[in-house]
Motif scaffolding. Structure first.
Motif, PDB file in Angstrom:
ATOM      1  N   ASP A 109       0.833  -1.197   0.000  1.00 39.21           N
ATOM      2  CA  ASP A 109       0.000   0.000   0.000  1.00 39.21           C
ATOM      3  C   ASP A 109       0.876   1.259   0.000  1.00 39.21           C
ATOM      4  O   ASP A 109       1.995   1.262   0.510  1.00 39.21           O
ATOM      5  CB  ASP A 109      -0.930   0.013   1.215  1.00 39.21           C
ATOM      6  N   ARG A 110       0.358   2.307  -0.599  1.00 36.79           N
ATOM      7  CA  ARG A 110       1.049   3.586  -0.663  1.00 36.79           C
ATOM      8  C   ARG A 110       0.065   4.694  -0.314  1.00 36.79           C
ATOM      9  O   ARG A 110      -1.150   4.478  -0.316  1.00 36.79           O
ATOM     10  CB  ARG A 110       1.625   3.806  -2.061  1.00 36.79           C
ATOM     11  N   ASP A 111       0.577   5.875  -0.030  1.00 33.70           N
ATOM     12  CA  ASP A 111      -0.305   7.002   0.223  1.00 33.70           C
ATOM     13  C   ASP A 111       0.222   8.232  -0.505  1.00 33.70           C
ATOM     14  O   ASP A 111       1.298   8.216  -1.097  1.00 33.70           O
ATOM     15  CB  ASP A 111      -0.458   7.272   1.731  1.00 33.70           C
ATOM     16  N   LEU A 112      -0.585   9.277  -0.471  1.00 37.43           N
ATOM     17  CA  LEU A 112      -0.239  10.521  -1.134  1.00 37.43           C
ATOM     18  C   LEU A 112       0.351  11.489  -0.117  1.00 37.43           C
ATOM     19  O   LEU A 112      -0.188  11.632   0.982  1.00 37.43           O
ATOM     20  CB  LEU A 112      -1.476  11.144  -1.778  1.00 37.43           C
ATOM     21  N   GLN A 113       1.448  12.140  -0.474  1.00 41.07           N
ATOM     22  CA  GLN A 113       2.092  13.091   0.420  1.00 41.07           C
ATOM     23  C   GLN A 113       2.250  14.421  -0.314  1.00 41.07           C
ATOM     24  O   GLN A 113       3.160  14.580  -1.125  1.00 41.07           O
ATOM     25  CB  GLN A 113       3.451  12.556   0.880  1.00 41.07           C
ATOM     26  N   PRO A 114       1.331  15.366  -0.070  1.00 43.13           N
ATOM     27  CA  PRO A 114       1.347  16.636  -0.813  1.00 43.13           C
ATOM     28  C   PRO A 114       2.633  17.433  -0.602  1.00 43.13           C
ATOM     29  O   PRO A 114       3.177  17.484   0.503  1.00 43.13           O
ATOM     30  CB  PRO A 114       0.147  17.393  -0.233  1.00 43.13           C
ATOM     31  N   ALA A 115       3.095  18.048  -1.671  1.00 46.58           N
ATOM     32  CA  ALA A 115       4.232  18.970  -1.618  1.00 46.58           C
ATOM     33  C   ALA A 115       3.706  20.391  -1.786  1.00 46.58           C
ATOM     34  O   ALA A 115       2.732  20.640  -2.513  1.00 46.58           O
ATOM     35  CB  ALA A 115       5.233  18.649  -2.722  1.00 46.58           C
ATOM     36  N   GLU A 116       4.352  21.311  -1.120  1.00 44.98           N
ATOM     37  CA  GLU A 116       3.926  22.714  -1.194  1.00 44.98           C
ATOM     38  C   GLU A 116       4.316  23.337  -2.527  1.00 44.98           C
ATOM     39  O   GLU A 116       3.583  24.143  -3.085  1.00 44.98           O
ATOM     40  CB  GLU A 116       4.548  23.501  -0.043  1.00 44.98           C
ATOM     41  N   HIS A 117       5.493  22.974  -3.043  1.00 44.11           N
ATOM     42  CA  HIS A 117       5.988  23.508  -4.313  1.00 44.11           C
ATOM     43  C   HIS A 117       6.589  22.369  -5.129  1.00 44.11           C
ATOM     44  O   HIS A 117       7.044  21.370  -4.578  1.00 44.11           O
ATOM     45  CB  HIS A 117       7.080  24.562  -4.086  1.00 44.11           C
ATOM     46  N   VAL A 118       6.611  22.545  -6.444  1.00 38.18           N
ATOM     47  CA  VAL A 118       7.330  21.624  -7.319  1.00 38.18           C
ATOM     48  C   VAL A 118       8.686  22.262  -7.589  1.00 38.18           C
ATOM     49  O   VAL A 118       8.842  23.089  -8.493  1.00 38.18           O
ATOM     50  CB  VAL A 118       6.561  21.369  -8.625  1.00 38.18           C
ATOM     51  N   ALA A 119       9.665  21.895  -6.767  1.00 40.55           N
ATOM     52  CA  ALA A 119      10.971  22.543  -6.826  1.00 40.55           C
ATOM     53  C   ALA A 119      12.017  21.657  -6.176  1.00 40.55           C
ATOM     54  O   ALA A 119      11.700  20.584  -5.644  1.00 40.55           O
ATOM     55  CB  ALA A 119      10.915  23.909  -6.130  1.00 40.55           C
ATOM     56  N   ALA A 120      13.267  22.114  -6.192  1.00 38.62           N
ATOM     57  CA  ALA A 120      14.364  21.338  -5.612  1.00 38.62           C
ATOM     58  C   ALA A 120      14.269  21.256  -4.097  1.00 38.62           C
ATOM     59  O   ALA A 120      14.828  20.348  -3.480  1.00 38.62           O
ATOM     60  CB  ALA A 120      15.702  21.945  -6.016  1.00 38.62           C
ATOM     61  N   ARG A 121      13.562  22.196  -3.480  1.00 36.17           N
ATOM     62  CA  ARG A 121      13.317  22.151  -2.035  1.00 36.17           C
ATOM     63  C   ARG A 121      11.886  22.592  -1.779  1.00 36.17           C
ATOM     64  O   ARG A 121      11.376  23.500  -2.416  1.00 36.17           O
ATOM     65  CB  ARG A 121      14.316  23.013  -1.265  1.00 36.17           C
ATOM     66  N   THR A 122      11.231  21.917  -0.841  1.00 37.39           N
ATOM     67  CA  THR A 122       9.839  22.224  -0.550  1.00 37.39           C
ATOM     68  C   THR A 122       9.461  21.658   0.804  1.00 37.39           C
ATOM     69  O   THR A 122      10.191  20.832   1.377  1.00 37.39           O
ATOM     70  CB  THR A 122       8.908  21.623  -1.623  1.00 37.39           C
ATOM     71  N   ARG A 123       8.332  22.090   1.322  1.00 36.08           N
ATOM     72  CA  ARG A 123       7.752  21.469   2.507  1.00 36.08           C
ATOM     73  C   ARG A 123       6.770  20.397   2.045  1.00 36.08           C
ATOM     74  O   ARG A 123       6.099  20.564   1.028  1.00 36.08           O
ATOM     75  CB  ARG A 123       7.033  22.510   3.363  1.00 36.08           C
TER      76      ARG A 123
END
Length: 419
Positions: A35-49
């Protein structure tokens, strides 16, 4: 109409769930550790939260982390020039195409990007699809070959295209022209193309150029040699290569444009947008316009995605962004190897071989503790005993970011007893 004749009869009954129990199926996947889950990123970039899966709630982002897991290889997803091109496309053309390309969803912007892709790939025409997946499935089924010869590690979209085509599919050993030759010899007599066992049969060889989990490259010239002996067509999926070789792919790097009949790729990786394409002859594209169901029955690609991809392709062809990427790839590969890790492949994808599933998952989790996002890839995605960390640097990673990644690998690897 009686119940037997009606395929929808009985759906509205008050009995059990007619064999569908998502909770049970999910539990089975969890029992198998699949099983897997979704982990939202704040930005599509080299660094993000990033945030843990919020299900239906608003994401709760944690500390900023360095992303070494994206296919945004050139780091263009937040490039000001690409963002501006998307905005201008939305303002001048619209936010959506509004219909399939064959109805009213075809615009001058779509045609401009197709011309640019055809120029980069050295072909007569190109055709945009709503995704790379749609491009593969639609093209393979529209070609309707009698026999497909497919590399054993091809992408799922190729596998599904083979299944949907109804063709006899022969799987040959990964990146092995000899295995392909043996498979073809078993179906024909060898020699010239008119010596096939059935001259009316159409044969199609399909392979990725860059393989996303191993980072290796298909021996395309040797594959063409074999295919040409039997009069077979060759189709190459350039998803993980498009834009990285003077705007083209491995086909262009190796000078094989005149030997490969179908060049497919995506706009969603190095070109930082969305969608897929097929490049080839005028007749091929016109056939796909009429016969590829995933093209005919899909709304045209959204104009902002088209505008963004067109600008990203222009930047990629200038070369500077690609040079930054290859410098970072060499730096990170050398550093990981010096630490004692085995790094597979020969491209911008750096699979760090770990071995056991448990070690790979533990290493990925510890890397996350150090602020490095690099996922564990485990069976069944890869063979048993070859679990790995898939590292994908971007052109926009700084040297400090690369050093931080290496330091995390060193500490986490020693803690786990891998070094």
């Amino acid at each position: 109409m009686n119940e037997q004749a009606d395929p929808h009869a009985g759906v509205e009954g008050s009995g059990p769930d007619h064999g569908f129990d998502p909770a049970e199926r999910l539990a089975e996947r969890r029992d198998r550790n699949l099983d897997r889950d979704l982990q939202p990123a704040e930005h599509v970039a080299a660094r993000t939260r990033m945030a843990s899966d919020p299900r239906g709630e608003k994401p709760d982002y944690g500390d900023e982390q360095l992303v070494f897991a994206a296919n945004n290889y050139l780091g263009l997803a937040q490039d000001d020039r690409v963002v501006r091109a998307a905005q201008e496309a939305a303002a001048s053309v619209g936010t959506g195409a509004g219909a399939s390309r064959l109805v009213t969803g075809d615009t001058g912007l779509h045609r401009a990007l197709e011309r640019d892709i055809a120029d980069a790939k050295g072909t007569e025409r190109a055709l945009l699809f709503s995704s790379g997946y749609a491009a593969n499935v639609g093209t393979i089924t529209a070609l309707d070959p009698d026999v497909i010869f497919s590399d054993e590690l091809n992408h799922a979209s190729i596998i599904d295209g083979c299944r949907l085509s109804g063709a006899e599919t022969v799987v040959y050993d990964h990146c092995d022209p000899g295995s392909l030759a043996d498979a073809m010899a078993a179906r024909g007599t060898g020699g010239d193309s008119d010596e096939q066992s059935d001259a009316d049969e159409s044969w199609l060889v399909v392979t990725d150029s860059v393989f996303s989990m191993d980072g290796d490259v298909a021996p395309l010239a040797e594959i063409c040699d074999v295919a040409e002996r039997y009069g077979a067509w060759v189709m190459v999926d350039e998803a993980h290569a498009t834009g990285l070789y003077d705007g083209g792919g491995i086909v262009q790097r190796d000078g094989l444009g005149d030997r490969i009949h179908v060049q497919m790729g995506t706009l969603s990786k190095a070109l930082a947008s969305q969608g897929g394409y097929v490049a080839g002859s005028e007749h091929l594209v016109e056939h796909l316009v009429n016969a590829a169901r995933s093209f005919v029955f899909s709304t045209g690609l959204a104009p902002p995605a088209v505008g963004a991809a067109r600008e990203a392709l222009r930047i990629a062809r200038e070369g500077e962004q690609c040079e930054h990427l290859w410098d970072n790839v060499e730096y990170l590969r050398d550093g990981l190897t010096s630490l004692g890790y085995e790094v597979l492949g020969e491209t911008q994808i750096l699979p760090v071989l770990v071995g056991s599933r448990d070690d790979a998952v533990a290493l990925a989790d510890r890397l996350r503790d150090f602020g490095i996002v690099a996922p564990a890839i485990r069976p069944p995605t890869v063979p048993e005993g070859t679990s790995r960390i898939r590292v994908a640097p971007m052109a926009t990673h700084t040297t400090a970011a690369l050093d931080r990644c290496l330091a995390a690998f060193e500490t986490a690897g020693r803690e786990r007893g891998l070094l």
